[in-house]
Write a protein that holds these residues in place. Structure first.
Motif, PDB file in Angstrom:
ATOM      1  N   GLY A   1       0.839  -1.099  -0.033  1.00  0.00           N
ATOM      2  CA  GLY A   1      -0.042   0.040   0.128  1.00  0.00           C
ATOM      3  C   GLY A   1       0.851   1.093  -0.097  1.00  0.00           C
ATOM      4  N   TYR A   2       2.183   1.129  -0.119  1.00  0.00           N
ATOM      5  CA  TYR A   2       2.993   2.239  -0.194  1.00  0.00           C
ATOM      6  C   TYR A   2       3.505   2.459  -1.567  1.00  0.00           C
ATOM      7  CZ  TYR A   2       3.008   1.856   4.867  1.00  0.00           C
ATOM      8  OH  TYR A   2       2.413   1.522   6.266  1.00  0.00           O
ATOM      9  N   PRO A   3       3.714   3.525  -1.910  1.00  0.00           N
ATOM     10  CA  PRO A   3       3.684   4.895  -1.529  1.00  0.00           C
ATOM     11  C   PRO A   3       2.271   5.276  -1.357  1.00  0.00           C
ATOM     12  CG  PRO A   3       4.221   5.115  -3.646  1.00  0.00           C
ATOM     13  CD  PRO A   3       4.216   3.858  -3.457  1.00  0.00           C
ATOM     14  N   GLN A   4       1.926   6.141  -0.207  1.00  0.00           N
ATOM     15  CA  GLN A   4       0.485   6.758  -0.100  1.00  0.00           C
ATOM     16  C   GLN A   4       0.581   8.177   0.484  1.00  0.00           C
ATOM     17  OE1 GLN A   4      -1.433   5.256   4.166  1.00  0.00           O
ATOM     18  NE2 GLN A   4      -0.923   3.662   2.380  1.00  0.00           N
TER      19      GLN A   4
ATOM     20  N   PHE B   1      -3.471   6.312  -2.807  1.00  0.00           N
ATOM     21  CA  PHE B   1      -3.257   5.228  -1.896  1.00  0.00           C
ATOM     22  C   PHE B   1      -2.833   4.293  -3.007  1.00  0.00           C
ATOM     23  CE2 PHE B   1      -4.960   3.002   1.728  1.00  0.00           C
ATOM     24  CZ  PHE B   1      -4.197   1.787   1.834  1.00  0.00           C
ATOM     25  N   ASN B   2      -1.378   3.867  -3.172  1.00  0.00           N
ATOM     26  CA  ASN B   2      -0.838   3.268  -4.249  1.00  0.00           C
ATOM     27  C   ASN B   2      -0.917   1.842  -3.895  1.00  0.00           C
ATOM     28  OD1 ASN B   2       0.695   2.430  -6.437  1.00  0.00           O
ATOM     29  ND2 ASN B   2       1.855   4.141  -6.277  1.00  0.00           N
ATOM     30  N   VAL B   3      -1.767   0.860  -4.345  1.00  0.00           N
ATOM     31  CA  VAL B   3      -1.713  -0.362  -4.206  1.00  0.00           C
ATOM     32  C   VAL B   3      -1.143  -1.187  -5.760  1.00  0.00           C
ATOM     33  CG1 VAL B   3      -3.483  -0.713  -2.547  1.00  0.00           C
ATOM     34  CG2 VAL B   3      -4.043  -0.719  -4.934  1.00  0.00           C
ATOM     35  N   ALA B   4      -0.662  -0.135  -6.525  1.00  0.00           N
ATOM     36  CA  ALA B   4       0.006  -0.550  -7.974  1.00  0.00           C
ATOM     37  C   ALA B   4       1.174  -1.811  -7.666  1.00  0.00           C
ATOM     38  CB  ALA B   4       0.350   0.343  -8.887  1.00  0.00           C
ATOM     39  N   ARG B   5       1.869  -1.507  -6.603  1.00  0.00           N
ATOM     40  CA  ARG B   5       2.833  -2.429  -6.263  1.00  0.00           C
ATOM     41  C   ARG B   5       2.452  -3.792  -5.939  1.00  0.00           C
ATOM     42  NH1 ARG B   5       5.255  -1.238  -2.152  1.00  0.00           N
ATOM     43  NH2 ARG B   5       6.800  -2.853  -2.184  1.00  0.00           N
TER      44      ARG B   5
ATOM     45  N   GLY C   1      -3.394  -3.076  -7.872  1.00  0.00           N
ATOM     46  CA  GLY C   1      -4.555  -2.254  -8.112  1.00  0.00           C
ATOM     47  C   GLY C   1      -4.104  -1.920  -9.665  1.00  0.00           C
ATOM     48  N   VAL C   2      -5.303  -1.684 -10.199  1.00  0.00           N
ATOM     49  CA  VAL C   2      -5.022  -1.454 -12.013  1.00  0.00           C
ATOM     50  C   VAL C   2      -6.106  -0.300 -12.454  1.00  0.00           C
ATOM     51  CG1 VAL C   2      -4.294  -3.792 -12.370  1.00  0.00           C
ATOM     52  CG2 VAL C   2      -6.498  -3.273 -12.819  1.00  0.00           C
ATOM     53  N   HIS C   3      -5.555   0.344 -13.285  1.00  0.00           N
ATOM     54  CA  HIS C   3      -6.596   0.904 -14.097  1.00  0.00           C
ATOM     55  C   HIS C   3      -7.228   0.151 -15.436  1.00  0.00           C
ATOM     56  CE1 HIS C   3      -8.534   3.909 -16.647  1.00  0.00           C
ATOM     57  NE2 HIS C   3      -7.944   5.155 -16.137  1.00  0.00           N
ATOM     58  N   PRO C   4      -8.454  -0.243 -14.881  1.00  0.00           N
ATOM     59  CA  PRO C   4      -9.110  -1.440 -15.541  1.00  0.00           C
ATOM     60  C   PRO C   4      -9.575  -0.862 -17.068  1.00  0.00           C
ATOM     61  CG  PRO C   4     -10.740  -0.258 -14.274  1.00  0.00           C
ATOM     62  CD  PRO C   4      -9.342   0.415 -13.766  1.00  0.00           C
ATOM     63  N   ASP C   5      -9.558   0.553 -17.396  1.00  0.00           N
ATOM     64  CA  ASP C   5      -9.963   1.265 -18.733  1.00  0.00           C
ATOM     65  C   ASP C   5     -11.157   0.558 -19.111  1.00  0.00           C
ATOM     66  OD1 ASP C   5      -8.066   3.203 -19.221  1.00  0.00           O
ATOM     67  OD2 ASP C   5      -6.535   1.891 -19.588  1.00  0.00           O
ATOM     68  N   LEU C   6     -12.112   0.486 -18.382  1.00  0.00           N
ATOM     69  CA  LEU C   6     -13.519   0.111 -18.773  1.00  0.00           C
ATOM     70  C   LEU C   6     -14.140   1.163 -19.624  1.00  0.00           C
ATOM     71  CD1 LEU C   6     -14.784  -1.753 -15.662  1.00  0.00           C
ATOM     72  CD2 LEU C   6     -13.608  -2.613 -17.713  1.00  0.00           C
TER      73      LEU C   6
ATOM     74  N   LEU D   1      -1.288  -1.407 -14.396  1.00  0.00           N
ATOM     75  CA  LEU D   1      -0.903  -0.986 -13.005  1.00  0.00           C
ATOM     76  C   LEU D   1      -0.799   0.242 -12.908  1.00  0.00           C
ATOM     77  CD1 LEU D   1       1.727  -3.756 -12.186  1.00  0.00           C
ATOM     78  CD2 LEU D   1      -0.501  -3.483 -11.490  1.00  0.00           C
ATOM     79  N   GLU D   2      -1.545   0.932 -11.768  1.00  0.00           N
ATOM     80  CA  GLU D   2      -1.706   2.406 -11.451  1.00  0.00           C
ATOM     81  C   GLU D   2      -2.181   2.592 -10.174  1.00  0.00           C
ATOM     82  OE1 GLU D   2      -3.583   6.124 -13.974  1.00  0.00           O
ATOM     83  OE2 GLU D   2      -5.126   4.798 -12.902  1.00  0.00           O
ATOM     84  N   SER D   3      -1.651   3.747  -9.620  1.00  0.00           N
ATOM     85  CA  SER D   3      -2.120   4.196  -8.102  1.00  0.00           C
ATOM     86  C   SER D   3      -3.630   5.050  -8.418  1.00  0.00           C
ATOM     87  CB  SER D   3      -1.223   5.241  -7.635  1.00  0.00           C
ATOM     88  OG  SER D   3      -1.531   5.651  -6.453  1.00  0.00           O
ATOM     89  N   SER D   4      -4.006   4.747  -7.182  1.00  0.00           N
ATOM     90  CA  SER D   4      -5.564   5.372  -7.014  1.00  0.00           C
ATOM     91  C   SER D   4      -5.423   6.859  -6.164  1.00  0.00           C
ATOM     92  CB  SER D   4      -6.327   4.346  -5.906  1.00  0.00           C
ATOM     93  OG  SER D   4      -7.566   5.158  -5.726  1.00  0.00           O
ATOM     94  N   GLU D   5      -5.674   7.720  -7.178  1.00  0.00           N
ATOM     95  CA  GLU D   5      -5.834   9.031  -6.580  1.00  0.00           C
ATOM     96  C   GLU D   5      -7.308   9.734  -6.689  1.00  0.00           C
ATOM     97  OE1 GLU D   5      -3.555  11.773  -9.195  1.00  0.00           O
ATOM     98  OE2 GLU D   5      -1.596  10.730  -8.826  1.00  0.00           O
ATOM     99  N   ARG D   6      -7.690  10.181  -5.359  1.00  0.00           N
ATOM    100  CA  ARG D   6      -8.939  10.639  -5.324  1.00  0.00           C
ATOM    101  C   ARG D   6      -9.049  12.126  -4.480  1.00  0.00           C
ATOM    102  NH1 ARG D   6      -9.325   7.320  -8.385  1.00  0.00           N
ATOM    103  NH2 ARG D   6     -10.655   5.439  -8.689  1.00  0.00           N
TER     104      ARG D   6
END
Length: 652
Positions: free
Chosen positions: A183-186, A223-227, A249-254, A262-267
């Motif tokens: 879950g790092y980096p965050q 919150f980066n769960v891409a690693r 964690g991925v960007h599913p590009d739906l 693989l991508e981080s989650s920015e909100r």
């Protein structure tokens, strides 16, 4: 020396501490995990030769494989802070108060025995508070307040080119884990703006307070769960570069149909709360005081500034099972769920001295309070499709589109820095991390506010008597109760009884005879719903005895006899609860009430005794130094005992 490329790189560059006391030799380890039929050197040579091409005797069957040792985990923390306070009076009727506070910390969030994997953290708090008190007249006083709070927590990943790697079979900690927490980096940056006002009025026997508060919350976070978290059956599989389980964690590009990566989650979450209250302290008689009032709260549901708020749409189907089976994620939506507007909280209390002699009193009260702290569960929707997917990939679960990639896919040398050319990993570093872009988007974790979620509340009440039985000796007995209602709880309805035993699904009898890991909605993974799923009940008898003696001795004894029951004791699915797996999802979400019982923190009886002695020695000595150093000492003692708390046995 003979491991596959990634395993070899990890052990050469991040060696474990040397074993001082062996608990399992190489021969014993291979035999325990089914690689050999015995612990002989010949069996060890055969397994290592077949898998790694190593010559006979390359690793002795009697060499230590797992053991115990002592090691030092380096850690350091630097903290700096300061504060400024201002108090200023303007005439007799106006007073200004101001405070500024600043704090900054640099250190490690999780120190690791392998220092390269320690996670540096930089956190800080800034607080600005201003209040103005104005006296209109002796009967009317107003206090206006405003404030700003900023909380910052930035956590980096040690050697971010290394995924979190775990030997799940051996379970020997540092010897078989590599990489910092996945879950790092965050980065969490929160701003809170507050405005409040309270008017105090005194009219005869009434002391009135009327006021309100508005709070605006801004959270900008990554919150980066891409690693990925990558799991192996045992140490040999680590050496073979052969994982069986991956979470990332991925960007599913739906939204545009391209492949996953693989991508981080920015909100950027936003929320507002408003509270209004009225309270009256009423002196009904010289020996009777009544306190009553009401409060109204509004806690807005979260919105997302980048248009990434989502919902799980369940509009198809005649019952909840069908709606889960046919549901799907959609977004963006204006807010995570509808607001709850009826949070009216009445309060009442009294104090009565029946003999008007100050030696005995009866007290009682009742109040309702609404919970505002459901920010965390709602913000967990950051993991939801269509804008994100925290995927679980398992290549032994007989699922389609579940391929684990690990290590350099082009055959190049292993590295942990520089650009990553592996599939699905263009935003990562090095070439150990990889992700198959065509994997199914079946979530390991999600966060779905129930469409009808309401604000939780509690009803607190007590009734008690206090009596001075002799001079300076008081006994007090109270009944104290609390009822929690509509408490938030995580539930995963994407499962059904017998889902791993070949039982048919409640939806049209699907999967009958299929003993694979089946789900009610096979298109989704974990559907973690936040629901008003728990009611709790607390009842207690609380007794206190206090006594002060003339020689500086005072004692206090407290006894509590209580019971607290609920269906679940924490809001999470087990990941952050004190009970861990025993506090996971309900045993059977079709019959949640079967889990009703004692709370995990229920202690039926508790006794606490404390005492203090103000020592008289040299307290009045003539010499100031002797009096300051040796006089005025105090001795304190405390003893506590309580019955045990319940627990639920579990496997896993």
């Amino acid at each position: 020396q003979y491991a596959m490329p990634v395993g070899k790189y990890l052990w050469q560059n991040y060696p474990a501490p040397t074993i001082s006391t062996a608990t399992s030799t190489v021969g014993e380890y291979l035999n325990d995990f089914g690689w050999t039929d015995d612990t002989s050197q010949a069996s060890v040579d055969r397994v290592l030769g077949e898998n790694f091409g190593s010559p006979a005797g390359a690793l002795s069957a009697g060499a230590p494989m797992i053991g115990e040792t002592s090691f030092f985990t380096p850690d350091e923390t630097d903290t700096n802070g300061g504060s400024i306070r201002i108090d200023q009076e303007f005439g007799q009727n106006d007073r200004l108060y101001g405070r500024f506070y600043y704090n900054k910390l640099n250190g490690f969030q999780v120190p690791d025995p392998r220092p390269a994997f320690s996670s540096p953290v930089e956190s800080g708090n800034t607080l600005i508070a201003i209040s103005w008190t104005h006296v209109f007249n002796p009967m009317m006083v107003n206090e206006a307040r405003t404030g700003f709070t900023r909380n910052v927590t930035d956590i980096l990943a040690g050697d971010p080119g290394v995924p979190f790697i775990f030997d799940a079979g051996s379970g020997v900690g540092v010897a078989s884990t590599f990489g910092s927490y996945n879950g790092y980096p965050q980065f969490f940056h929160e701003n809170i703006y507050t405005w409040a006002d309270t008017m105090s009025l005194n009219f005869g026997d009434h002391g009135l307070k009327i006021g309100g508060e508005v709070r605006r919350n801004q959270e900008n976070s990554e919150f980066n769960v891409a690693r990925p978290s990558t799991y192996f059956y045992d140490l040999l599989y680590v050496a073979l570069d052969d994982p069986y389980y991956q979470v990332a964690g991925v960007h599913p590009d739906l939204t545009n149909g391209t492949d996953n990566f693989l991508e981080s989650s920015e909100r950027g979450w936003r929320g507002t709360t408003v509270g209004l209250f009225f309270n009256d302290d009423w002196k009904v008689a010289p020996n009777l005081t009544v306190n009553w009032g009401v409060r109204w709260d509004w806690f807005s549901r979260l919105t997302e500034v980048h248009g990434r708020a989502t919902e799980y749409t369940m509009t198809q189907g005649d019952d909840f099972v069908s709606r889960v089976r046919l549901g799907e994620f959609n977004g963006p939506v204006p807010a995570l769920s509808p607001d709850d507007w009826n949070n009216f909280a009445p309060r009442f209390g009294f104090a009565w001295d029946p003999f008007s002699d100050g030696k005995m009193s009866f007290r009682g009260g009742f109040g309702i309070a609404y919970q505002s702290g459901i920010f965390n569960p709602l913000a967990n929707s950051r993991w939801n499709k269509p804008f994100y997917s925290f995927n679980l990939v398992c290549d032994v679960c007989d699922r389609e589109n579940a391929v684990i990639l690990y290590g350099p896919q082009d055959g190049s040398d292993v590295r942990i820095d520089g650009p990553n050319n592996n599939p699905g990993a263009q935003l990562m570093m090095g070439n150990i991390i990889a992700y198959e872009p065509t994997n199914a988007n079946q979530a390991f974790l999600s966060g779905i506010p129930d469409p009808g979620i309401r604000d939780p509340y509690s009803m607190s009440y007590f009734l008690g008597v206090q009596r001075e039985i002799v001079r300076d000796a008081v006994i007090e007995v109270n009944y104290v109760g609390n009822l929690g209602r509509k408490l938030i709880r995580a539930e995963n309805p994407n499962r059904f009884p017998g889902d791993r035993l070949g039982w048919p699904s409640p939806f049209e009898g699907e999967f009958e005879g299929d003993e694979n890991f089946n789900r009610l909605n096979p298109e989704e993974g974990t559907l973690r719903f936040w629901q008003n799923a728990v009611n709790s009940n607390y009842h207690s008898l609380q007794a206190t005895f206090t006594k002060r003696y003339g020689n500086g001795v005072a004692i206090n004894a407290n006894y509590t006899w209580s019971k607290v029951t609920d269906t679940r004791s924490t809001w999470h699915s087990g990941a952050t609860s004190s009970g861990r797996a025993q506090e996971g999802y309900s045993t059977d979400w079709f019959q949640v009430k079967q889990d009703y019982g004692r709370a995990i923190f229920d202690a039926r009886q508790r006794f606490v005794f404390s005492g203090v002695w103000d020592m008289p020695f040299l307290r009045d000595a003539d010499n100031a130094v002797v009096r300051s150093v040796f006089g005025g000492w105090q001795v304190n003692a405390i003893f506590s005992a309580q019955t045990g708390q319940p627990f639920t046995p579990y496997i896993g």
